[in-house]
Design an enzyme around this catalytic site. Structure first.
Site, short mmCIF file in Angstrom:
data_model
loop_
_atom_site.label_atom_id
_atom_site.label_comp_id
_atom_site.label_asym_id
_atom_site.label_seq_id
_atom_site.Cartn_x
_atom_site.Cartn_y
_atom_site.Cartn_z
N LYS A 283 -6.89 -47.24 -25.99
CA LYS A 283 -7.56 -46.34 -25.05
C LYS A 283 -6.77 -46.17 -23.75
O LYS A 283 -6.57 -45.05 -23.28
CB LYS A 283 -8.96 -46.88 -24.70
N THR A 284 -6.35 -47.28 -23.18
CA THR A 284 -5.66 -47.22 -21.88
C THR A 284 -4.36 -46.43 -22.00
O THR A 284 -4.06 -45.59 -21.15
CB THR A 284 -5.40 -48.64 -21.35
N GLU B 76 -11.15 -43.17 -19.71
CA GLU B 76 -11.21 -44.17 -20.77
C GLU B 76 -12.67 -44.47 -21.05
O GLU B 76 -13.44 -44.74 -20.12
CB GLU B 76 -10.46 -45.42 -20.33
#
Length: 478
Positions: A123-124, A167
């Site tokens: 995600k990051t 995110e």
């Protein structure tokens, strides 16, 4: 606790408990840039806290009822804040609204065109790729990321453009609060065992997230990952039917699978970069497209393709976005080079789940040449180690040698019988060269004695193992 859609005046003078955390600091930063008078507290000073102070945020070190200002309009918390926190107790006594971090972020996305990035891993990185590339194109997005791009405080930005990239964290189901125009789901696996008891619960949670996508919006989802394919099967048909003459949801798949809408034809690793070739559908411009990803590893290349697909779904031309993705050079703690000393390169990795450990070790192996890959691994959370310790050990067998520290507890209390020995024993059974080290301060000397010129050293885990990189470099230099 206040619901999503809170009144904007609640954010006029918010107080954040745990303001130095990755997710909390980003929201605090955006609010400060928007003109709110932000305050908060954290357990310790840090570069992130200093970056917030530079924006005019008042930050107290330690937690005490007296830190909560008399005119605070709300208290913002994350799921990590315990119920007996002194500032949280003071807020309840004084009738100050308590707002969850996810509700605050959802409120910031009101009126924007949000892209929400979800998945068990990646995600990051994917959020960061979008933030950097859209900024490079001059689109001035707002963004909130669970990690810093290149310096403390770079995890968030309040931009003048209409796009907001965020995110979306599934760990505590907080991503159910968002209503994105485009949602990315990179993968779906069982993790966060304190909150999810089974894969069925995980799938139900991700389905709820998909159902939150705005009417006419787009789901971008992996065609390769088994859990993501299962999720796609569950939502296709039920959410993509015709509703009042408009498509409820468009689904765009990406990956190496021959049936993917955005099909990856080739990923060629060039040292610590990759060259990616994709075949675009007509809806996104059509034809083949080759671009560079400036970080190593197949999983990062696929993250970049997810970012490309999502940006194109929002209307950004794919052939303009692709080269801009090459301007992303990494995020702190995601295979972040820390330096070279005595011919040994030290790299920091946030990997803490077996899938992430394997992916990062495979990526580094491709760029290591004849050198060895040495790992200093710190397990994160007792609950995760209990459920996945054996798989972590199997993954560490990909390294030439590993040193395993004690478990980093974070928010958890110790669990009887759950120690790093679970990982070490599993690694040894799979033929790994693995050593236990209970004294964190002994690591620099130990690694300096093991490493040879040409080797790569990874400090790996989601805890404070990241602090060891500079110490290892200093010892190598001496």
């Amino acid at each position: 606790m206040a619901p999503a859609g809170f009144a904007s005046d609640a954010m006029a003078r918010p107080h954040f408990i745990g303001i130095g955390g990755a997710g909390m600091s980003g929201i605090a930063k955006i609010l400060a840039m928007r003109g709110s008078r932000v305050a908060g507290s954290d357990s310790k000073d840090s570069p992130t806290v200093e970056a917030l102070r530079a924006l005019g945020v008042t930050v107290h070190i330690g937690h005490a009822a007296g830190h909560l200002a008399a005119d605070a309009t709300s208290v913002v918390v994350s799921s990590a804040i315990r119920a007996d926190n002194a500032e949280l107790t003071a807020a309840a006594e004084r009738g100050i609204p308590v707002i969850h971090r996810s509700d605050a972020l959802a409120g910031l996305m009101d009126g924007a065109r949000p892209i929400a990035v979800a998945g068990t891993h990646g995600k990051t990185t994917t959020t960061s790729m979008l933030a950097v590339s859209l900024t490079t194109l001059g689109l001035d997005p707002s963004y909130a990321i669970g990690g810093d791009l290149d310096a403390p405080g770079s995890n968030a930005q309040y931009g003048g453009g209409e796009i907001f990239v965020a995110e979306a964290d599934e760990s505590d189901r907080s991503f159910h609060k968002y209503a994105p125009e485009v949602a990315i789901i990179l993968n779906v696996e069982l993790d966060h065992h304190a909150n999810y008891a089974s894969m069925e619960e995980i799938h139900e949670s991700f389905q709820t997230f998909v159902e939150r996508i705005r009417p006419g919006g787009t789901l971008v989802v992996s065609a390769d990952h088994p859990g993501a394919r299962e999720l796609t099967g569950r939502v296709t048909g039920r959410l993509t039917g015709d509703v009042t003459g408009q498509e409820r949801l468009r689904v765009l798949t990406y990956g190496e699978d021959p049936g993917a809408d955005v099909r990856v034809l080739d990923i060629a690793q060039r040292g610590l970069t990759s060259e990616v070739t994709v075949l675009l559908p007509d809806a996104l411009g059509g034809g083949e497209l080759t671009f560079t990803v400036s970080v190593p590893g197949r999983h990062y290349a696929l993250n970049a393709v997810a970012a490309l697909t999502a940006g194109a779904a929002l209307g950004v031309r794919a052939r303009e976005l692709a080269p801009a993705l090459g301007s992303y050079t990494g995020v702190r703690r995601r295979l972040q080079p820390k330096g070279v000393a005595a011919g040994v390169q030290v790299i920091d990795s946030y990997a803490h789940h077996p899938t992430e450990i394997s992916a990062d070790l495979e990526a580094i192996r491709g760029g290591a040449g004849d050198g060895r890959v040495l790992v200093v691994f710190q397990p994160h959370l007792f609950s995760r180690t209990r459920e996945l310790g054996v798989e972590m050990g199997q993954a560490l067998a990909l390294a030439d040698a590993s040193v395993v520290l004690d478990i980093y507890p974070a928010r958890e209390d110790p669990v009887p019988g759950i120690t790093s020995a679970l990982i070490i024993d599993a690694a040894a059974r799979h033929g790994a060269d693995v050593t236990a080290e209970h004294d964190r301060t002994a690591i620099p000397e130990l690694i300096a004695g093991m490493a040879k010129p040409g080797d790569l050293v990874l400090t790996m885990g989601a805890g404070d193992v990241t602090d060891l990189g500079p110490e290892i470099l200093a010892r190598l230099e001496s």
